[in-house]
Design a protein around this motif. Structure first.
Motif, PDB file in Angstrom:
ATOM      1  N   SER A  90       0.844  -1.193   0.000  1.00 40.51           N
ATOM      2  CA  SER A  90       0.000   0.000   0.000  1.00 40.51           C
ATOM      3  C   SER A  90       0.880   1.245   0.000  1.00 40.51           C
ATOM      4  O   SER A  90       2.037   1.213   0.392  1.00 40.51           O
ATOM      5  CB  SER A  90      -0.918  -0.009   1.229  1.00 40.51           C
ATOM      6  OG  SER A  90      -0.154   0.194   2.394  1.00 40.51           O
ATOM      7  N   GLY A  91       0.318   2.340  -0.443  1.00 43.98           N
ATOM      8  CA  GLY A  91       1.054   3.597  -0.509  1.00 43.98           C
ATOM      9  C   GLY A  91       1.556   4.043   0.845  1.00 43.98           C
ATOM     10  O   GLY A  91       2.639   4.614   0.972  1.00 43.98           O
ATOM     11  N   ASP A  92       0.773   3.782   1.906  1.00 40.70           N
ATOM     12  CA  ASP A  92       1.176   4.177   3.258  1.00 40.70           C
ATOM     13  C   ASP A  92       2.411   3.411   3.709  1.00 40.70           C
ATOM     14  O   ASP A  92       3.304   3.970   4.326  1.00 40.70           O
ATOM     15  CB  ASP A  92       0.029   3.936   4.249  1.00 40.70           C
ATOM     16  CG  ASP A  92      -1.149   4.876   4.026  1.00 40.70           C
ATOM     17  OD1 ASP A  92      -0.929   5.948   3.420  1.00 40.70           O
ATOM     18  OD2 ASP A  92      -2.270   4.535   4.452  1.00 40.70           O
ATOM     19  N   VAL A  93       2.449   2.116   3.403  1.00 48.43           N
ATOM     20  CA  VAL A  93       3.594   1.291   3.793  1.00 48.43           C
ATOM     21  C   VAL A  93       4.846   1.780   3.088  1.00 48.43           C
ATOM     22  O   VAL A  93       5.920   1.909   3.691  1.00 48.43           O
ATOM     23  CB  VAL A  93       3.327  -0.200   3.475  1.00 48.43           C
ATOM     24  CG1 VAL A  93       4.572  -1.023   3.701  1.00 48.43           C
ATOM     25  CG2 VAL A  93       2.177  -0.730   4.309  1.00 48.43           C
ATOM     26  N   LYS A  95       5.440   4.781   1.946  1.00 49.10           N
ATOM     27  CA  LYS A  95       5.821   6.083   2.515  1.00 49.10           C
ATOM     28  C   LYS A  95       6.511   5.919   3.864  1.00 49.10           C
ATOM     29  O   LYS A  95       7.474   6.613   4.173  1.00 49.10           O
ATOM     30  CB  LYS A  95       4.591   6.982   2.638  1.00 49.10           C
ATOM     31  CG  LYS A  95       4.105   7.507   1.310  1.00 49.10           C
ATOM     32  CD  LYS A  95       2.880   8.375   1.478  1.00 49.10           C
ATOM     33  CE  LYS A  95       2.362   8.823   0.111  1.00 49.10           C
ATOM     34  NZ  LYS A  95       1.122   9.577   0.217  1.00 49.10           N
ATOM     35  N   GLN A  96       6.003   5.005   4.692  1.00 48.71           N
ATOM     36  CA  GLN A  96       6.620   4.761   5.998  1.00 48.71           C
ATOM     37  C   GLN A  96       8.040   4.216   5.829  1.00 48.71           C
ATOM     38  O   GLN A  96       8.963   4.641   6.519  1.00 48.71           O
ATOM     39  CB  GLN A  96       5.781   3.787   6.814  1.00 48.71           C
ATOM     40  CG  GLN A  96       4.501   4.357   7.351  1.00 48.71           C
ATOM     41  CD  GLN A  96       3.656   3.305   8.056  1.00 48.71           C
ATOM     42  OE1 GLN A  96       3.965   2.111   8.020  1.00 48.71           O
ATOM     43  NE2 GLN A  96       2.571   3.752   8.690  1.00 48.71           N
ATOM     44  N   GLN A  98      10.004   4.631   3.224  1.00 50.62           N
ATOM     45  CA  GLN A  98      10.851   5.697   2.691  1.00 50.62           C
ATOM     46  C   GLN A  98      11.236   6.680   3.788  1.00 50.62           C
ATOM     47  O   GLN A  98      12.365   7.158   3.834  1.00 50.62           O
ATOM     48  CB  GLN A  98      10.135   6.421   1.547  1.00 50.62           C
ATOM     49  CG  GLN A  98      10.072   5.597   0.279  1.00 50.62           C
ATOM     50  CD  GLN A  98       9.244   6.254  -0.816  1.00 50.62           C
ATOM     51  OE1 GLN A  98       8.362   7.069  -0.542  1.00 50.62           O
ATOM     52  NE2 GLN A  98       9.520   5.863  -2.057  1.00 50.62           N
TER      53      GLN A  98
END
Length: 149
Positions: A90-93, A95-96, A98
């Motif tokens: 997922s995009g959130d994972v 981002k976290q 990164q």
């Protein structure tokens, strides 16, 4: 599945494992390592399994490259076309991850800066120290040092 390991003579094993020939012969005699005795040209020759040698002795890297290699294919062919594909994350994972990576990189940069500053300070301190008396004596001639002039 059992794969046969290459067999080595005592001389070759001594080179590969950095062990003297008498040490290997003693180990064969007292049972520390096992090997097979064969007759080649009327001479008894020991053949030792490399796995048996590796169990007891540490292998030397430069000689290890000359050992015969076995090509072993494990498992069926895997589909490697999606190895770089992270679409299931997922995009959130992402981002976290990164953000964590950036934090680690920032810490590493800060630690490197501190390290360089400490090295500079140590170098300055070493340069500021007075030269040892031994260096001054070494510049004087032999007779001057002998006569304590």
């Amino acid at each position: 599945m059992d794969f046969p390991m290459p067999m080595l003579t005592v001389s070759k094993a001594a080179k590969v494992f950095q062990v003297s020939r008498p040490t290997l012969q003693r180990a064969l005699k007292n049972g520390t390592i096992s090997g097979e005795k064969s007759v080649e040209g009327g001479v008894e020759v020991w053949q030792i399994d490399t796995a048996e040698l590796a169990r007891v002795y540490k292998i030397r890297r430069s000689e290890a490259d000359s050992l015969p290699r076995q090509k072993i294919e494990i498992g069926s062919g895997r589909d490697t076309s999606k190895i770089g594909d992270h679409s299931d994350l997922s995009g959130d994972v992402v981002k976290q991850l990164q953000a964590k990576l950036q934090a680690v990189q920032d810490e590493l940069t800060a630690a490197l800066a501190v390290s360089e500053e400490r090295k500079r300070m140590i170098d300055e301190y070493v340069r500021s120290l007075p030269k040892p008396a031994a260096e001054e004596q070494a510049r004087r001639g032999f007779w001057a040092r002998l006569m304590k002039r």
